[in-house]
Design a protein around this motif. Structure first.
Motif, PDB file in Angstrom:
ATOM      1  N   ALA A   1      41.729  74.107  32.823  1.00 52.39           N
ATOM      2  CA  ALA A   1      40.532  73.740  32.329  1.00 52.39           C
ATOM      3  C   ALA A   1      39.293  73.934  33.040  1.00 52.39           C
ATOM      4  CB  ALA A   1      40.323  72.191  31.531  1.00 52.39           C
TER       5      ALA A   1
ATOM      6  N   CYS B   1      46.701  59.584  29.918  1.00 52.40           N
ATOM      7  CA  CYS B   1      48.029  60.235  30.524  1.00 52.40           C
ATOM      8  C   CYS B   1      48.899  58.942  30.370  1.00 52.40           C
ATOM      9  CB  CYS B   1      47.587  60.666  31.889  1.00 52.40           C
ATOM     10  SG  CYS B   1      46.605  62.100  31.745  1.00 52.40           S
TER      11      CYS B   1
ATOM     12  N   VAL C   1      43.899  75.724  26.290  1.00 50.07           N
ATOM     13  CA  VAL C   1      42.833  75.358  27.434  1.00 50.07           C
ATOM     14  C   VAL C   1      42.093  76.214  28.236  1.00 50.07           C
ATOM     15  CG1 VAL C   1      42.972  74.137  29.617  1.00 50.07           C
ATOM     16  CG2 VAL C   1      44.383  73.215  27.805  1.00 50.07           C
TER      17      VAL C   1
ATOM     18  N   GLY D   1      49.090  66.416  32.120  1.00 49.34           N
ATOM     19  CA  GLY D   1      47.690  66.208  32.257  1.00 49.34           C
ATOM     20  C   GLY D   1      46.931  67.135  33.565  1.00 49.34           C
ATOM     21  N   THR D   2      47.931  66.973  34.427  1.00 53.64           N
ATOM     22  CA  THR D   2      47.321  67.489  35.971  1.00 53.64           C
ATOM     23  C   THR D   2      47.232  69.233  35.718  1.00 53.64           C
ATOM     24  OG1 THR D   2      48.158  65.698  37.199  1.00 53.64           O
ATOM     25  CG2 THR D   2      48.042  67.841  38.287  1.00 53.64           C
TER      26      THR D   2
ATOM     27  N   MET E   1      41.098  62.540  28.811  1.00 54.46           N
ATOM     28  CA  MET E   1      42.500  62.494  29.348  1.00 54.46           C
ATOM     29  C   MET E   1      43.196  61.022  29.240  1.00 54.46           C
ATOM     30  SD  MET E   1      42.703  65.888  30.212  1.00 54.46           S
ATOM     31  CE  MET E   1      44.064  66.116  31.088  1.00 54.46           C
TER      32      MET E   1
ATOM     33  N   ARG F   1      34.448  69.884  29.770  1.00 54.10           N
ATOM     34  CA  ARG F   1      34.598  68.727  29.406  1.00 54.10           C
ATOM     35  C   ARG F   1      35.763  68.167  28.906  1.00 54.10           C
ATOM     36  NH1 ARG F   1      30.433  65.912  26.438  1.00 54.10           N
ATOM     37  NH2 ARG F   1      29.135  67.111  27.649  1.00 54.10           N
ATOM     38  N   SER F   2      36.367  66.911  29.213  1.00 55.04           N
ATOM     39  CA  SER F   2      37.718  66.660  28.882  1.00 55.04           C
ATOM     40  C   SER F   2      37.601  65.227  28.670  1.00 55.04           C
ATOM     41  CB  SER F   2      38.878  67.001  29.867  1.00 55.04           C
ATOM     42  OG  SER F   2      38.380  66.527  31.149  1.00 55.04           O
TER      43      SER F   2
ATOM     44  N   SER G   1      51.052  62.353  32.586  1.00 56.95           N
ATOM     45  CA  SER G   1      50.386  62.869  33.841  1.00 56.95           C
ATOM     46  C   SER G   1      50.582  64.076  34.311  1.00 56.95           C
ATOM     47  CB  SER G   1      50.201  61.643  34.842  1.00 56.95           C
ATOM     48  OG  SER G   1      49.841  60.368  34.464  1.00 56.95           O
TER      49      SER G   1
ATOM     50  N   GLN H   1      44.194  69.924  33.378  1.00 60.19           N
ATOM     51  CA  GLN H   1      42.946  69.930  34.137  1.00 60.19           C
ATOM     52  C   GLN H   1      42.763  71.027  35.204  1.00 60.19           C
ATOM     53  OE1 GLN H   1      40.879  67.558  33.060  1.00 60.19           O
ATOM     54  NE2 GLN H   1      39.417  68.681  34.198  1.00 60.19           N
TER      55      GLN H   1
ATOM     56  N   GLY I   1      44.244  59.503  33.995  1.00 55.94           N
ATOM     57  CA  GLY I   1      43.174  60.415  33.234  1.00 55.94           C
ATOM     58  C   GLY I   1      41.635  59.392  33.204  1.00 55.94           C
ATOM     59  N   TRP I   2      40.951  59.874  32.246  1.00 54.50           N
ATOM     60  CA  TRP I   2      39.750  59.336  32.181  1.00 54.50           C
ATOM     61  C   TRP I   2      39.068  59.384  30.676  1.00 54.50           C
ATOM     62  CZ3 TRP I   2      41.154  62.956  35.648  1.00 54.50           C
ATOM     63  CH2 TRP I   2      40.820  64.468  35.445  1.00 54.50           C
TER      64      TRP I   2
END
Length: 368
Positions: free
Chosen positions: A128, A137, A104, A121-122, A135, A132-133, A118, A125, A345-346
């Protein structure tokens, strides 16, 4: 093949300019090198969910496979090589969390694609930064059963969503929220459906519930069940590991009624074979309970009323709402991902939406 087909239709547009001698148009360009981190529950599928659209849009990939199930990804790499994939477009770097952290943070990695918890993922991020990502979760249901629902169908869907892959699915039956008028009948239907769940050797054709993947997941189920007992929930079926099995990871199919809203079974993703049942007095309360959660990946609603179905589709705070089917319904063309303002996420995985997420939208302006 679907991503290959969609890639040729990934077109830009020509736009009018407020300046008469200018012509503007958009096009899609590769982002660069994607660092891909995938989970252990669907190691081949989730590799393909990133690599297929990534290749179709001209990107390269460095993939860290899951530490618990790396061999599937390594075997897939052998298939890529045999198919003639140019060297360097897909690279596998196996390892634990430290390997993922290094991936990352690496300056040669331009973007991050992640599927997993999640909590992880936190951390990703935070490391990072502005890369760009995409995610995807954790999820936590819910499956909502309204008063007019087909209770047998809803019960079978709830049970299926809890035993599929031993409940180790991000859109599993994590919470069932039932209208109080049909609560008793629904519980009876769930117990009937649970009679068809057979725990055992996953290579046995009669078995539909296998062991959990690792001790961490089993220990989490233990914690959630201990919390449920302490809070007075009613364990109607299972609730513990099965003894005398090849490993200590065989967990009995579990049904828990009268689950408190503030319990771990309600608040957290259990990721095991459990159907937690909560109750609400009317549709407003059912919707409030469904949305009273920090996660928001995928939910379901059972009703025969089209107006009610549309209300839950539009107001349930999840990325996808399935009507009259399991929370585990999935289609490769779905834009799968979490709702906004949630810890899920997104970005979207599925169909053209991953192609869009893994490419840069750029603009050209000409003077004539």
């Amino acid at each position: 093949h679907l991503h290959a087909e969609d890639a040729v239709r990934l077109h830009g547009e020509t736009m009018p300019s407020t300046v008469g001698d200018k012509r503007m148009f958009t096009f899609h360009a590769p982002v660069g090198t994607w660092g891909i981190i995938t989970p252990w529950n669907f190691p081949l599928l989730m590799l393909a969910e990133f690599v297929a659209p990534g290749l179709a849009t001209g990107n390269a990939h460095v993939v860290k496979p899951p530490a618990n199930t790396p061999l599937t990804v390594l075997t897939a790499m052998e298939a890529f090589v045999a198919a003639g994939l140019p060297e360097g477009l897909v690279n596998i770097v196996a390892g634990e969390g430290a390997t993922g952290d290094a991936l990352v943070r690496h300056p040669g990695v331009d973007a991050i694609g992640f599927i997993g918890s999640s909590a992880t993922g936190t951390k990703i991020q935070a490391a990072a930064g502005l890369k760009r990502s995409i995610m995807e979760c954790s999820g936590n249901g819910p499956l909502v059963v309204l008063a007019d629902a087909d209770l047998d169908a809803a019960a079978k869907a709830a049970v299926y969503g809890a035993y599929l892959c031993s409940g180790q699915v991000c859109c599993a039956t994590e919470r069932v929220v039932v209208h109080q008028d049909v609560h008793s009948a629904f519980v009876e239907a769930v117990l009937r459906a649970a009679d068809d769940v057979v725990l055992g050797d996953p290579f046995d054709a009669k078995v539909n519930l296998g062991p959990l993947n690792n001790e961490g997941v089993a220990a989490k189920m233990d914690r959630h069940m201990a919390d449920a007992r302490e809070r007075g929930a009613k364990i109607l079926r299972g609730g513990h590991r099965r003894a005398d099995q090849p490993t200590d990871l065989y967990y009995e199919f579990t049904v828990v009624d009268e689950v408190p809203v503030d319990s771990l079974l309600s608040r957290e993703e259990s990721f095991g074979p459990v159907v937690p049942i909560l109750t609400g007095g009317n549709d407003d309360e059912l919707l409030r309970i469904a949305n009273d959660d920090k996660l928001g990946l995928q939910g379901a609603v059972f009703t025969q009323n089209m107006t009610a179905a549309f209300r839950f589709v539009e107001e349930m705070a999840v990325g996808q709402v399935i009507v009259n089917d399991s929370t585990c319904f999935w289609d490769i063309n779905m834009p799968f991902g979490g709702a906004g303002n949630r810890g899920t996420g997104w970005g979207r995985i599925g169909g053209k939406h991953t192609l869009l997420g893994m490419s840069d939208l750029r603009t050209g302006v000409f003077s004539i």
